[in-house]
Design a protein around this motif. Sequence first.
Motif, PDB file in Angstrom:
ATOM      1  N   SER A  42      54.130  -0.977 -11.389  1.00 55.94           N
ATOM      2  CA  SER A  42      53.575   0.307 -11.796  1.00 55.94           C
ATOM      3  C   SER A  42      53.980   1.419 -10.830  1.00 55.94           C
ATOM      4  N   ARG A  43      53.917   2.661 -11.310  1.00 57.23           N
ATOM      5  CA  ARG A  43      54.212   3.810 -10.468  1.00 57.23           C
ATOM      6  C   ARG A  43      53.013   4.228  -9.630  1.00 57.23           C
ATOM      7  N   TRP A  45      50.283   3.813  -6.916  1.00 58.72           N
ATOM      8  CA  TRP A  45      50.219   2.995  -5.703  1.00 58.72           C
ATOM      9  C   TRP A  45      48.970   2.143  -5.665  1.00 58.72           C
ATOM     10  N   ARG A 126      55.110   4.650 -21.670  1.00 56.92           N
ATOM     11  CA  ARG A 126      55.365   3.578 -20.704  1.00 56.92           C
ATOM     12  C   ARG A 126      55.208   2.203 -21.354  1.00 56.92           C
TER      13      ARG A 126
END
Length: 248
Positions: A42-43, A45, A126
């Motif tokens: 995933s983008r 964090w 996504r």
Amino acid sequence: MMTQGMFENYFLPGVWVTVQVTLFSAALAAVVALIVGTLRASRLWIVRFLSGVYFELFRGTSALILMFWLVFAVPLMFRWQFAPMYAGVLALGLTYGAYGSEVVRGALAAVPVAQREAGVALGFTRFQRLRRIELPQAWPEMVPPFNNLLIELLKGTALVSTIMVADMTYAGNLVRIGSNESAPVYTLLLVLYFVMAFVLTRGMRVLERHAKAGVGQAPPRGGLWSRLALRESAGEGSGALTAGGAAR
């Protein structure tokens, strides 16, 4: 000596229990690996951090100790009793699912960036990019490592015998005690585990062939000798081309 009745009454039911534990654990591990591995790519964090914590936690703990904890510690701490077979399936599924998540993460990372950018240009979300572009291309790269993990999982099912689940290993120990014959019992166990692992490997090879065929990378269907013949014919062809070039 071990009698036919011992084999039918102990080993055959133990084989079926081992098959069940393997299948249920593999199904749970596959779901965990797909979810956690995707989250680790995933983008966000915080999502990568939490999924990474799960991965490190279950990679760094023992599946055997986790079984003991589920069977003996959870009832004392939370007043919840797991059936031994469920505890074994849960421990194996969560542990090998953590290993499989690294396979998923690595395969997704290997998808060319241009493919993701094409999905963005087409206006995919996504989830749509993951379902239509990334996973179909990453799946063929996941199958060989998943094959190894599945074999390791099969062999790891022997751990459930320590929490009184009547699998092959547990049945073998009972037969050994009853017959006082260690060599035949453990030799038979080795053969049974090998046969089951071989069957799983052949099945995964078929799955790998179909997965690669889906992206235009199907390997040759022939065995070892046909592959060697193809290599020799390719070598002769390249030699003929070289000789033709030299003659000119």
